[in-house]
Write an enzyme that holds these catalytic residues in place. Structure first.
Site, PDB file in Angstrom:
ATOM      1  N   LYS A 127       0.833  -1.200   0.000  1.00  0.00           N
ATOM      2  CA  LYS A 127       0.000   0.000   0.000  1.00  0.00           C
ATOM      3  C   LYS A 127       0.872   1.257   0.000  1.00  0.00           C
ATOM      4  O   LYS A 127       0.709   2.148  -0.840  1.00  0.00           O
ATOM      5  CB  LYS A 127      -0.912   0.020   1.220  1.00  0.00           C
ATOM      6  CG  LYS A 127      -1.636   1.357   1.411  1.00  0.00           C
ATOM      7  CD  LYS A 127      -2.103   1.550   2.833  1.00  0.00           C
ATOM      8  CE  LYS A 127      -2.514   2.993   3.067  1.00  0.00           C
ATOM      9  NZ  LYS A 127      -2.985   3.242   4.440  1.00  0.00           N
ATOM     10  N   ASP A 145      -5.750   0.345   0.017  1.00  0.00           N
ATOM     11  CA  ASP A 145      -5.837   0.259   1.467  1.00  0.00           C
ATOM     12  C   ASP A 145      -7.156  -0.432   1.814  1.00  0.00           C
ATOM     13  O   ASP A 145      -7.856  -0.948   0.940  1.00  0.00           O
ATOM     14  CB  ASP A 145      -5.718   1.641   2.102  1.00  0.00           C
ATOM     15  CG  ASP A 145      -6.995   2.455   1.997  1.00  0.00           C
ATOM     16  OD1 ASP A 145      -7.844   2.143   1.136  1.00  0.00           O
ATOM     17  OD2 ASP A 145      -7.146   3.420   2.771  1.00  0.00           O
TER      18      ASP A 145
END
Length: 219
Positions: A127, A145
Site C-alpha cells: 500500500k 488500502d
C-alpha cells in the site's frame, strides 16, 4: 457493478468527496511538491492512525527534519516524541530511522521509484509503496488500502479476500486512467459515507450501481 458502470460511478465519487477533508497523505504531497520522502514517511505514520493525528504528527516531525540525511541525525527518542500519539509510534520511529539509514547507504539518500525496492524498506508494504510510486513519482500503480479493498468488493466490482488480491484484480480490470486517483477517491468516501459498519446507503448516490455485497445493516 458492471464494467460499463465504473466511469459513471467514479464521476459521482469525484463530486461527492469535495465536501470532505482531503486525505492527509494527499495534502502532504501537495504541500511538499510531491516529495517522495515526505509522502513515504507520512504514509508510514498514517497506518492504523486517524488523519488528524497523522497530520499533526507529520507537521511536528517535518519541522525537525524532512530529508533522509537530516532526519537520520534526529535521536530516536525525539522522533518518538514528535510522532506521538500515532499508532505504534515507537515501532514507527525505529522504522523511520532504519529507512533513513538504508536510503543513505543504498540509494544515495533518494527514495527508490520501484515497488519491489520500496517494500524492502522497514515497515513498508505494498500500500505504502504504491502510494509513493503513484503520488510521488506519477507512475502507474494502484494503492489499495482497507477502504479501496472494502468498497471495490462491496460494489461487486471485484471479488477478493485480501487487499493484495484486490490490487491484482483492479490491475486487470480498472481502466488505467483511474489507477493513480482511485485510492484518493475511495479513502474519503469510505471514511465518511461507505463506512465499514452500517454504511450511509440512504445518502449514497451509487445505489443503482452498488451490489451492497456483505452489507447486513445500513443507515
Amino acid at each position: 457493478m458492471r464494467q460499463d458502470q465504473i466511469h459513471a460511478a467514479i464521476r459521482i465519487v469525484e463530486c461527492e468527496i469535495r465536501q470532505w477533508q482531503e486525505p492527509v497523505v494527499g495534502r502532504v504531497a501537495r504541500e511538499s511538491d510531491r516529495d517522495p520522502f515526505r509522502i513515504l514517511i507520512s504514509c508510514l505514520l498514517s497506518l492504523r492512525t486517524k488523519d488528524k493525528t497523522t497530520s499533526e504528527a507529520s507537521a511536528r516531525l517535518f519541522a525537525l527534519a524532512h530529508t533522509p540525511a537530516s532526519l537520520f541525525k534526529v535521536p530516536l527518542k525525539k522522533i518518538e516524541r514528535a510522532i506521538y500519539p500515532v499508532g505504534f509510534y515507537r515501532t514507527k520511529a525505529k522504522s523511520i530511522h532504519a529507512i533513513c539509514r538504508r536510503l543513505l547507504e543504498v540509494y544515495g539518500g533518494k527514495v527508490p521509484a520501484s515497488i519491489d525496492e520500496l517494500v524492502t524498506l522497514s515497515g513498508v508494504g505494498r500500500k505504502t509503496a504504491n502510494l509513493v510510486v503513484t503520488v510521488g513519482y506519477g507512475k502507474p500503480g494502484i494503492c489499495v488500502d482497507i477502504h479501496v479493498h472494502r468498497i471495490s468488493n462491496r460494489w461487486g466490482y471485484v471479488k477478493t479476500k485480501t487487499p493484495e488480491k484486490t490490487e491484482e484484480a483492479l490491475r486487470r480490470k480498472l481502466p488505467k486512467q483511474y489507477w493513480i486517483s482511485f485510492n484518493d477517491l475511495l479513502v474519503p468516501y469510505g471514511q465518511n459515507l461507505c463506512q465499514p459498519v452500517s454504511p450511509l446507503c440512504s445518502q449514497c448516490k451509487l445505489t443503482e450501481y452498488c451490489k451492497r455485497v456483505g452489507v447486513k445493516q445500513s443507515r
